[in-house]
Design a protein around this motif. Structure first.
Motif, short mmCIF file in Angstrom:
data_model
loop_
_atom_site.label_atom_id
_atom_site.label_comp_id
_atom_site.label_asym_id
_atom_site.label_seq_id
_atom_site.Cartn_x
_atom_site.Cartn_y
_atom_site.Cartn_z
N LYS A 269 -80.99 -6.09 43.01
CA LYS A 269 -80.24 -7.14 42.34
C LYS A 269 -79.05 -7.53 43.21
CE LYS A 269 -78.20 -8.39 37.91
NZ LYS A 269 -77.83 -7.91 36.55
N LEU A 270 -78.77 -8.85 43.29
CA LEU A 270 -77.72 -9.36 44.15
C LEU A 270 -76.36 -9.13 43.50
CD1 LEU A 270 -76.88 -10.88 46.69
CD2 LEU A 270 -77.14 -13.02 45.42
N ASP A 271 -75.43 -8.54 44.26
CA ASP A 271 -74.07 -8.33 43.79
C ASP A 271 -73.25 -9.53 44.22
OD1 ASP A 271 -71.76 -7.40 42.83
OD2 ASP A 271 -71.48 -5.78 44.28
N THR A 272 -72.74 -10.28 43.24
CA THR A 272 -72.04 -11.54 43.54
C THR A 272 -70.54 -11.40 43.59
OG1 THR A 272 -72.02 -12.08 41.19
CG2 THR A 272 -73.87 -12.89 42.50
N ILE A 273 -70.02 -10.17 43.46
CA ILE A 273 -68.56 -10.00 43.50
C ILE A 273 -68.17 -9.79 44.95
CG2 ILE A 273 -66.61 -8.60 42.73
CD1 ILE A 273 -68.25 -7.83 40.30
N PRO A 274 -67.33 -10.70 45.55
CA PRO A 274 -66.93 -10.53 46.95
C PRO A 274 -65.89 -9.42 47.10
CG PRO A 274 -65.86 -12.46 46.04
CD PRO A 274 -66.79 -11.96 44.97
N THR A 275 -65.70 -8.99 48.34
CA THR A 275 -64.74 -7.91 48.62
C THR A 275 -63.31 -8.37 48.33
OG1 THR A 275 -64.68 -8.67 50.90
CG2 THR A 275 -66.21 -6.91 50.37
N TYR A 276 -63.05 -9.67 48.45
CA TYR A 276 -61.69 -10.14 48.19
C TYR A 276 -61.33 -9.94 46.71
CZ TYR A 276 -57.64 -13.24 48.14
OH TYR A 276 -56.37 -13.76 47.99
N GLN A 277 -62.26 -10.27 45.77
CA GLN A 277 -61.98 -10.08 44.34
C GLN A 277 -61.98 -8.61 43.97
OE1 GLN A 277 -64.68 -12.33 41.99
NE2 GLN A 277 -63.96 -14.34 42.71
N ASP A 278 -62.78 -7.80 44.65
CA ASP A 278 -62.89 -6.39 44.27
C ASP A 278 -61.70 -5.57 44.77
OD1 ASP A 278 -63.89 -4.13 43.21
OD2 ASP A 278 -65.44 -3.81 44.73
N ASP A 279 -61.21 -5.85 46.00
CA ASP A 279 -60.19 -5.02 46.62
C ASP A 279 -58.79 -5.61 46.53
OD1 ASP A 279 -62.31 -3.47 47.30
OD2 ASP A 279 -62.50 -4.25 49.33
N TYR A 280 -58.67 -6.93 46.34
CA TYR A 280 -57.34 -7.54 46.38
C TYR A 280 -56.62 -7.32 45.06
CZ TYR A 280 -53.68 -11.05 46.79
OH TYR A 280 -52.47 -11.69 46.81
N ARG A 281 -55.37 -6.86 45.14
CA ARG A 281 -54.51 -6.69 43.97
C ARG A 281 -53.22 -7.45 44.24
NH1 ARG A 281 -58.69 -5.26 42.74
NH2 ARG A 281 -59.43 -3.30 41.82
N SER A 282 -52.93 -8.38 43.38
CA SER A 282 -51.72 -9.17 43.57
C SER A 282 -50.50 -8.40 43.09
CB SER A 282 -51.85 -10.49 42.80
OG SER A 282 -52.04 -10.23 41.42
N TRP A 283 -49.40 -8.53 43.80
CA TRP A 283 -48.14 -7.88 43.40
C TRP A 283 -47.05 -8.93 43.34
CZ3 TRP A 283 -50.55 -6.57 48.06
CH2 TRP A 283 -49.98 -7.13 49.19
#
Length: 401
Positions: A67-81
């Motif tokens: 199954k294709l994972d559609t969550i990019p690394t930017y949304q998964d790893d980026y945390r805004s401060w």
């Protein structure tokens, strides 16, 4: 308004002095030899270089079963401060206008220090004093030149042309020696110019004149155009649209665009679409080549190697064409060949004049001297002294040109 400016009121003229001229020092080369060694040659150590290994990643094989994972690394790893705003570090400078009129001095007035100008030494030569002594026009050519008396020029008498006593024959070697070859005259292949036609008198009547009979043609009837009569009365410019049109109150169209929510939601973004949910990838295979069936079946019997040319060709007897070329027959002659030409019989030899520069000591001239450039000068003898001279002119001298 006064015509006085700040430049006119504040400017004070001063004397201009020339700038001092600095004499450059004389270049003196250093003694000794130049050391051409560098720090790179002294400190550099040679290293052995190994071949570079490839950093290219291994080839990945894409599989279609997962199954294709559609969550990019930017949304998964980026945390805004939260980022606080930096205060500016610029020094606060409050401008205070001057109290006096034109009180602020310029940078040129603050930094410029006037210096005395030293006059440069002039290297221009002084004006030469004219002499009162009269000009002496004596030159080395006038004082040293000795005038020599020219001797009469020796003129050689030209020999008179003696024509030949034999009469001139205008026959060439081609006319004397060429004999025509025997042969038949060429026959003309042109057909005879036979008169075609009859002796009957032409009466001048053609088929067109005999069959064509003219008929009377009536002229076309002309129609008279009617005169334009304008309608009576004034023209009414009202149209049916102006008279019968009823205006209606039109409500502006309401946009069907949904109302945009100004606030942002904190819920995570769902990247699922109908395309991803409903479309399922399936395995594909390469399509085979489509070949059309042959309409003409292949022969199965034995090949006889017989063509239509071999089966239907009828050989014909070849008749050689008649040659009209004359027979190349040469009649031998027992008479001796005459090799006399116009050049041998009528040529009168002329005496060759030899240039005196070909001799080491030219006859008829006496050596005088040799200049600094190596050129030899000779003097021409007179006819009286020419006969008594010990080196007479030879009558014939062989010269190779």
């Amino acid at each position: 308004m006064e015509g006085i400016t700040t430049f006119k009121s504040d400017y004070l003229p001063y004397d201009i002095v020339k700038r001092p001229f600095q004499v450059p020092e004389e270049y003196k080369p250093k003694t000794g030899e130049i050391e051409l060694g560098t720090t790179y040659q002294k400190d550099y150590n040679v290293h052995k270089i190994q071949p570079v290994t490839l950093v290219r990643p291994l080839e990945r094989k894409h599989t279609t079963g997962g199954k294709l994972d559609t969550i990019p690394t930017y949304q998964d790893d980026y945390r805004s401060w939260e980022v606080q705003r930096r205060e500016p570090s610029k020094a606060e400078h409050i401008y205070h206008p001057p109290t006096e009129k034109f009180g602020n001095s310029t940078t040129f007035q603050d930094d410029f220090v006037p210096k005395e100008l030293i006059l440069r030494q002039s290297f221009k030569p002084r004006v030469a004093k004219l002499s009162d002594v009269p000009f002496d026009s004596a030159t080395s050519h006038r004082s040293s030149y000795i005038v020599h008396q020219l001797q009469p020029k020796f003129i050689r008498a030209k020999e008179a042309y003696k024509p030949s006593n034999q009469p001139f024959e205008d026959l060439t070697t081609h006319r004397n020696d060429f004999k025509g070859l025997p042969g038949q005259l060429v026959k003309s292949c042109k057909p005879d110019n036979a008169k075609v036609g009859s002796n009957a008198h032409f009466n001048g009547v053609t088929e067109f004149q005999d069959r064509f009979q003219p008929w009377l043609v009536s002229l076309p009837e002309l129609r008279k155009t009617k005169e334009y009569v304008p309608p009576p009365g004034n023209m009414d410019f009202n149209s049916t649209s102006h008279l019968d049109y009823v205006k209606h109150q039109i409500v502006p169209a309401v946009p069907i665009r949904p109302v945009s929510n100004g606030g942002r939601t904190s819920a995570p973004f769902q990247g699922n679409t109908t395309m991803k949910e409903d479309f399922k990838a399936w395995g594909t295979c390469r399509q085979e080549i489509i070949k059309n069936q042959q309409e003409i079946p292949k022969p199965t019997g034995k090949f006889y190697d017989l063509t239509t040319f071999k089966s239907d060709y009828l050989p014909h007897q070849i008749i050689p064409a008649q040659s009209f070329k004359p027979v190349h027959a040469i009649a031998p002659s027992s008479a001796p060949f005459q090799d006399e030409t116009m050049y041998r019989t009528e040529y009168t030899p002329q005496k060759q004049e030899i240039c005196p520069a070909n001799y080491p000591s030219p006859p008829g001239y006496v050596y005088v001297n040799t200049d600094s450039g190596g050129h030899k000068f000779f003097r021409l003898l007179t006819p009286e002294s020419f006969e008594s001279h010990s080196n007479p002119i030879p009558k014939e001298v062989g010269v190779v040109s």
